[in-house]
Design a protein around this motif. Structure first.
Motif, PDB file in Angstrom:
ATOM      1  N   ASN A 197     104.451  39.800  67.385  1.00 35.00           N
ATOM      2  CA  ASN A 197     103.992  40.580  66.245  1.00 35.00           C
ATOM      3  C   ASN A 197     102.479  40.450  66.148  1.00 35.00           C
ATOM      4  O   ASN A 197     101.965  39.396  65.768  1.00 35.00           O
ATOM      5  N   ARG A 199     100.613  42.582  64.292  1.00 34.52           N
ATOM      6  CA  ARG A 199     100.112  43.263  63.095  1.00 34.52           C
ATOM      7  C   ARG A 199      99.240  42.310  62.278  1.00 34.52           C
ATOM      8  O   ARG A 199      99.547  41.131  62.133  1.00 34.52           O
ATOM      9  N   HIS A 220      97.105  47.216  64.585  1.00 35.71           N
ATOM     10  CA  HIS A 220      98.242  46.952  65.470  1.00 35.71           C
ATOM     11  C   HIS A 220      99.590  47.310  64.852  1.00 35.71           C
ATOM     12  O   HIS A 220     100.629  46.743  65.226  1.00 35.71           O
ATOM     13  N   PHE A 221      99.602  48.260  63.910  1.00 36.87           N
ATOM     14  CA  PHE A 221     100.865  48.785  63.400  1.00 36.87           C
ATOM     15  C   PHE A 221     101.330  49.925  64.307  1.00 36.87           C
ATOM     16  O   PHE A 221     100.604  50.366  65.214  1.00 36.87           O
ATOM     17  N   THR A 222     102.546  50.404  64.091  1.00 37.99           N
ATOM     18  CA  THR A 222     103.080  51.508  64.879  1.00 37.99           C
ATOM     19  C   THR A 222     102.358  52.798  64.513  1.00 37.99           C
ATOM     20  O   THR A 222     102.250  53.135  63.328  1.00 37.99           O
ATOM     21  N   ALA A 223     101.859  53.507  65.510  1.00 37.27           N
ATOM     22  CA  ALA A 223     101.121  54.742  65.257  1.00 37.27           C
ATOM     23  C   ALA A 223     101.972  55.714  64.440  1.00 37.27           C
ATOM     24  O   ALA A 223     103.135  55.970  64.764  1.00 37.27           O
ATOM     25  N   ALA A 225     103.236  55.296  61.524  1.00 37.18           N
ATOM     26  CA  ALA A 225     104.223  54.665  60.629  1.00 37.18           C
ATOM     27  C   ALA A 225     103.710  54.636  59.195  1.00 37.18           C
ATOM     28  O   ALA A 225     102.511  54.524  58.940  1.00 37.18           O
ATOM     29  N   GLY A 250      97.129  52.748  65.373  1.00 43.93           N
ATOM     30  CA  GLY A 250      97.863  51.745  64.624  1.00 43.93           C
ATOM     31  C   GLY A 250      97.081  51.121  63.493  1.00 43.93           C
ATOM     32  O   GLY A 250      97.526  50.136  62.901  1.00 43.93           O
ATOM     33  N   GLU A 270     106.101  47.617  57.726  1.00 40.18           N
ATOM     34  CA  GLU A 270     106.764  48.885  58.018  1.00 40.18           C
ATOM     35  C   GLU A 270     108.236  48.767  57.624  1.00 40.18           C
ATOM     36  O   GLU A 270     108.791  47.676  57.585  1.00 40.18           O
ATOM     37  N   THR A 278     107.924  40.652  61.118  1.00 42.31           N
ATOM     38  CA  THR A 278     107.272  41.870  61.611  1.00 42.31           C
ATOM     39  C   THR A 278     106.162  42.350  60.692  1.00 42.31           C
ATOM     40  O   THR A 278     105.536  43.376  60.975  1.00 42.31           O
TER      41      THR A 278
END
Length: 444
Positions: A197, A199, A220-223, A225, A250, A270, A278
């Motif tokens: 992880n 993030r 560093h999050f999900t693009a 999201a 991200g 998220e 996470t």
């Protein structure tokens, strides 16, 4: 001897250190080549019993088969789909009657060994060309699956098989492996799932008055999201929430208005609910208490500054016991003691995981990473709010395993001492000399 190098770096809440490489002295001799195993056709002696109605004696012959899988590097808990291809059966059509197409059904077992034992039932469809009387059976393909239950190298060998024919009569030709198990045809290496992880969040300020907004920057999050920003009060989430959308890289930047005076930190996650495994944070935040002071009174304020999550090692080299050429066995040693300090405060626990490289020896020969196992131990210093738990004894491998951890709780923190007994399984005829591997620990 075991020579170990060490490096450490702290990035946000994550710390990684190379803690050890085992240089193993083994007695003199030559190295036997490792047996080929990946999707390799193998020959094995087979004893077949034709159906009684055929009036034929048992048949002792050679079968040829191969095992393939859809995933050679699963994690524990993953389903692996297996294909058993019998390219040459030791028996043939047991009758003088010609068989039409699609009347032959094969059944077999695949034998598991190594890190996981047992058998897998596989079966094939009725799919064959027309066969003459006493004619050889065509290649027969059977499929099945199993769940990877243990970390490490799992071998797959062809096992007993039965060829069923459905024409005029229902007949079975039963063939068993004469000297079980048959040679290994395929190997899968199962790893313990160690989620990564990356993030992270940063706050524009670490304190503010009730109702003030704080800028939260994430990475560093999900693009694309949707990311929830929320206040935390110990182990509980407050009513202060906002949302942001991660960009193509991200990242995001948004403002969270904080009203709850009990807020001690801010998180970003998220999905529908907060999961510390996470999520990013908590990042420490203090709400200023600006309640008016009554006449004739004085307001006294004290604070405790949060620290960091860190670890140190007692050393960076481990010397393991030697084994003798021709005997092999377990080369043993002890991990240099690791001290974990969780001085962050708040409600978030930690996890210390490790993974190891292959051990490289004379002339580039190797001992596979999955041959190193450990038995972890963890002790909690008196007065620590958290209690650490040792990881499960077993293979370490290149995909990693948990050495120790402390859970999320209403109040977390403290100091912990982590150790492990190490054991490297050395083959009997490994080349004499030193073998070195690097064990990397990651603290999150």
């Amino acid at each position: 001897m075991i020579a170990v190098s060490r490096r450490s770096a702290l990035v946000g809440r994550r710390l990684a250190a190379v803690v050890g490489a085992a240089a193993l002295a083994v007695g003199g001799g030559t190295l036997l080549a490792a047996p080929a195993h990946a999707s390799t056709p193998v020959n094995f002696a087979t004893h077949c019993i034709p159906p009684a109605v055929a009036g034929l004696p048992p048949i002792d012959g050679t079968s040829t088969a191969s095992i393939t899988v859809d995933n050679t590097t699963p994690n524990v808990g993953d389903t692996v789909h297996v294909t058993y291809t019998l390219s040459q059966a030791a028996a043939s059509n047991p009758t003088d009657i010609a068989l039409p197409a699609d009347v032959v059904t094969p059944h077999a077992v695949v034998v598991l060994g190594g890190a996981q034992t047992g058998t897998i039932a596989v079966t094939g469809p009725k799919s064959n060309p027309p066969l003459p009387g006493k004619g050889a059976f065509p290649p027969l393909v059977m499929t099945g699956s199993f769940v990877a239950g243990s970390a490490g190298a799992i071998t797959l060998s062809p096992g007993d098989y039965t060829i069923h024919t459905s024409y005029v009569l229902e007949l079975d030709t039963v063939c068993t492996v004469t000297n079980p198990p048959a040679p290994v045809s395929e190997t899968v290496t199962a790893g313990s799932s160690v989620p990564v992880n990356n993030r992270a969040i940063a706050l524009g300020s670490t304190s503010g008055d009730p109702g003030a907004g704080v800028t939260v920057t994430g990475s560093h999050f999900t693009a694309g999201a949707t990311v929830t920003l929320a206040g935390r009060s110990g182990a509980n989430q407050t009513a202060d929430k906002a949302t942001a959308t991660a960009d193509a890289s991200g990242g995001f930047s948004a403002t969270l208005t904080v009203n709850d005076k009990t807020t001690t930190g801010i998180v970003a996650y998220e999905g529908a609910s907060y999961d510390p495994a996470t999520a990013a944070g908590p990042a420490g935040y203090t709400v200023n208490d600006n309640t008016p002071v009554p006449p004739g009174a004085q307001k006294l304020t004290a604070s405790v500054s949060p620290g960091s999550l860190s670890m140190t090692q007692a050393g960076d080299a481990v010397t393991m016991t030697a084994v003798d050429f021709g005997d092999g066995g377990n080369s043993t040693g002890a991990l240099q003691t690791v001290t974990v300090k969780d001085y962050r405060g708040g409600a978030t626990g930690w996890s210390l995981t490790g993974k190891v490289s292959d051990f490289t020896g004379p002339g580039g020969t190797k001992i596979s990473a999955d041959k190193l196992s450990w038995t972890p131990a963890c002790a909690t210093a008196q007065g620590s709010p958290s209690t650490c738990a040792a990881g499960t004894a077993g293979p370490v491998g290149s995909t990693g395993a948990t050495l120790a951890s402390a859970p999320d709780s209403t109040a977390t923190g403290g100091q912990f001492t982590v150790d492990a007994q190490l054991s490297l399984d050395v083959a009997r005829f490994s080349s004499a000399g030193n073998y070195s591997g690097v064990l990397t620990l990651t603290l999150t």
